[in-house]
Scaffold this motif. Sequence first.
Motif, PDB file in Angstrom:
ATOM      1  N   PHE A   1      -9.422   2.169  -0.609  1.00 26.61           N
ATOM      2  CA  PHE A   1      -7.694   2.106  -1.127  1.00 26.61           C
ATOM      3  C   PHE A   1      -7.593   3.168  -1.883  1.00 26.61           C
ATOM      4  CE2 PHE A   1      -7.946  -2.292   0.541  1.00 26.61           C
ATOM      5  CZ  PHE A   1      -7.686  -2.181   2.118  1.00 26.61           C
ATOM      6  N   PHE A   2      -8.294   3.905  -3.066  1.00 25.17           N
ATOM      7  CA  PHE A   2      -7.797   4.966  -3.830  1.00 25.17           C
ATOM      8  C   PHE A   2      -8.024   5.466  -3.379  1.00 25.17           C
ATOM      9  CE2 PHE A   2      -9.205   7.420  -7.797  1.00 25.17           C
ATOM     10  CZ  PHE A   2      -8.357   7.171  -8.458  1.00 25.17           C
TER      11      PHE A   2
ATOM     12  N   ALA B   1      -1.775   6.232  -7.215  1.00 28.13           N
ATOM     13  CA  ALA B   1      -2.881   5.773  -6.095  1.00 28.13           C
ATOM     14  C   ALA B   1      -4.078   4.047  -6.553  1.00 28.13           C
ATOM     15  CB  ALA B   1      -3.860   6.773  -6.694  1.00 28.13           C
TER      16      ALA B   1
ATOM     17  N   THR C   1     -12.908  -8.940  -5.754  1.00 26.25           N
ATOM     18  CA  THR C   1     -12.530  -7.487  -4.118  1.00 26.25           C
ATOM     19  C   THR C   1     -13.608  -6.951  -3.846  1.00 26.25           C
ATOM     20  OG1 THR C   1     -10.995  -5.955  -4.880  1.00 26.25           O
ATOM     21  CG2 THR C   1      -9.960  -8.170  -4.091  1.00 26.25           C
TER      22      THR C   1
ATOM     23  N   THR D   1     -11.869  -1.393  -2.557  1.00 19.34           N
ATOM     24  CA  THR D   1     -11.125  -0.529  -3.296  1.00 19.34           C
ATOM     25  C   THR D   1     -11.152   0.402  -3.287  1.00 19.34           C
ATOM     26  OG1 THR D   1     -11.144  -3.145  -4.562  1.00 19.34           O
ATOM     27  CG2 THR D   1      -9.921  -1.112  -5.721  1.00 19.34           C
TER      28      THR D   1
ATOM     29  N   SER E   1      -1.460   1.083  -6.068  1.00 22.69           N
ATOM     30  CA  SER E   1      -1.512   0.986  -4.728  1.00 22.69           C
ATOM     31  C   SER E   1      -3.077   0.481  -3.574  1.00 22.69           C
ATOM     32  CB  SER E   1      -1.038   1.832  -3.472  1.00 22.69           C
ATOM     33  OG  SER E   1      -2.315   2.968  -3.968  1.00 22.69           O
ATOM     34  N   SER E   2      -4.248   0.750  -4.921  1.00 16.76           N
ATOM     35  CA  SER E   2      -4.930  -0.040  -4.424  1.00 16.76           C
ATOM     36  C   SER E   2      -5.420  -0.824  -5.403  1.00 16.76           C
ATOM     37  CB  SER E   2      -6.151   1.371  -3.798  1.00 16.76           C
ATOM     38  OG  SER E   2      -6.200   2.050  -6.227  1.00 16.76           O
TER      39      SER E   2
ATOM     40  N   ASP F   1       0.685  -0.934   0.278  1.00 14.71           N
ATOM     41  CA  ASP F   1       0.321  -0.186  -0.186  1.00 14.71           C
ATOM     42  C   ASP F   1       1.253   1.061   0.452  1.00 14.71           C
ATOM     43  OD1 ASP F   1      -2.333  -1.491   0.003  1.00 14.71           O
ATOM     44  OD2 ASP F   1      -2.317  -1.513   1.960  1.00 14.71           O
TER      45      ASP F   1
ATOM     46  N   TYR G   1      -6.831   6.886  -0.526  1.00 13.96           N
ATOM     47  CA  TYR G   1      -6.178   6.546   0.947  1.00 13.96           C
ATOM     48  C   TYR G   1      -4.528   6.980   0.207  1.00 13.96           C
ATOM     49  CZ  TYR G   1      -2.851   4.193   4.383  1.00 13.96           C
ATOM     50  OH  TYR G   1      -1.309   4.381   4.610  1.00 13.96           O
ATOM     51  N   GLY G   2      -4.533   6.042  -1.694  1.00 12.67           N
ATOM     52  CA  GLY G   2      -3.456   5.626  -2.185  1.00 12.67           C
ATOM     53  C   GLY G   2      -3.471   7.792  -2.979  1.00 12.67           C
TER      54      GLY G   2
ATOM     55  N   THR H   1      -1.832   9.561   0.433  1.00 11.17           N
ATOM     56  CA  THR H   1      -0.326   9.561  -0.215  1.00 11.17           C
ATOM     57  C   THR H   1       0.451   9.887  -0.636  1.00 11.17           C
ATOM     58  OG1 THR H   1      -1.141   7.039   1.731  1.00 11.17           O
ATOM     59  CG2 THR H   1       1.349   7.843   0.932  1.00 11.17           C
TER      60      THR H   1
ATOM     61  N   ARG I   1     -15.642  -3.838  -3.582  1.00 12.48           N
ATOM     62  CA  ARG I   1     -15.746  -2.482  -4.190  1.00 12.48           C
ATOM     63  C   ARG I   1     -15.313  -1.661  -3.516  1.00 12.48           C
ATOM     64  NH1 ARG I   1     -19.026  -3.043 -10.085  1.00 12.48           N
ATOM     65  NH2 ARG I   1     -18.046  -4.724 -10.965  1.00 12.48           N
TER      66      ARG I   1
END
Length: 370
Positions: A123-124, A103, A115, A120, A106-107, A73, A126-127, A130, A117
């Motif tokens: 995570f996107f 992003a 997975t 996901t 990483s996502s 990640d 968050y990416g 970051t 959605r």
Amino acid sequence: MNSARAVWQRIPAPVIDIALVAVAAVDVRVVSMWEHTRLELTLAAVGCAALAFRRRFPLGVFLLTLPVALMQDVAVAVLAALFTLAERSRDRRLLAMCVAMAAVASSAPWPLAETDRSMTLVFFVYGLATAAAPVLFGQLLQAQRDLAKRLAEIEEAREHERTLHAQAVLARERAQLAREMHDVVSHQVSLIAVRAGALQVATKDADAKEAARTIRSLSVTTLDELRTMVTLLRASGGDATELTPQPTLADLGKLVESSGTHVQLTGELPPTVSTPTQRALYRTVQEALTNVRKHAPGATAGVELWQDGDGIGVTVTNTPPTRPSLSLPGSQQGLVGLRERADILHGTLVAGPTTEGGYRVRLRIPLNAD
């Protein structure tokens, strides 16, 4: 903070790069406790090793580090590559695309599988946050460098302005001295000429008459030379180099090279041009290029020497500025002094903006001017 920055700047760049490669490799190695194929680990190793070349090829290194982002990640290699790219690039669209790519990498689920959605998407986002952090930090450092460079330019311009002001003060003192010399010396020499003329008329002695005539003739000649000297003193502007040989057309090449502006010098003039005319042409080019540097940052200029019939001259034309000019006080006396030089030589000086947004200065002097 300044001391820490100074210590950091003293560390050689290769040492920093090697340390960064080692940190990224350790980061990948720790995460690689999960099951990964040899190809995946090879791609990650290539991405980490590429950080050693991030200063020369920032975009290429970033692309090579993307496989690392697929496996974890938060990847040190990707963040370092993004920071370097943001520090050196001014293309905001490119940086936004790279943040989005990091992003997504990483996502994205790896290995690819079904997975949730919604997770996901989380995570996107968050990416994105970051990946945006090193980009913003890199842009901040870039803006800091630009500001430091701008401040240095302002200080240099102020120093140049102080020098010009000192020269203007010296010029006023020279003009005052010239007026006083003219008033005092011309009065005394005029009295000598008058007395010599009276003696020439009154005396009967032939030798005394001849001596009086010689004294009167020399006095008149001295007055003429004095007026010429005073005129030159008041027009020259004077600086610390006035006692050295004055510049001529042969010095134009050196002036253009040291002007701090991209200048193209064209044309030539006959070698019979008088010394006062050469000085006037040189000073015109010097003042025009100084104004380009002060008032048209980033502009290019052209200096053309020409001859038309019974006149010769120079034209200095610059393009519009490519950067905002500095708001600096000016004496507004440069062109005035150039016009005075032109008037002394029975020439003309024309200056004004061009239709393209630049500026043009044109000096014409008759060939028989001295």
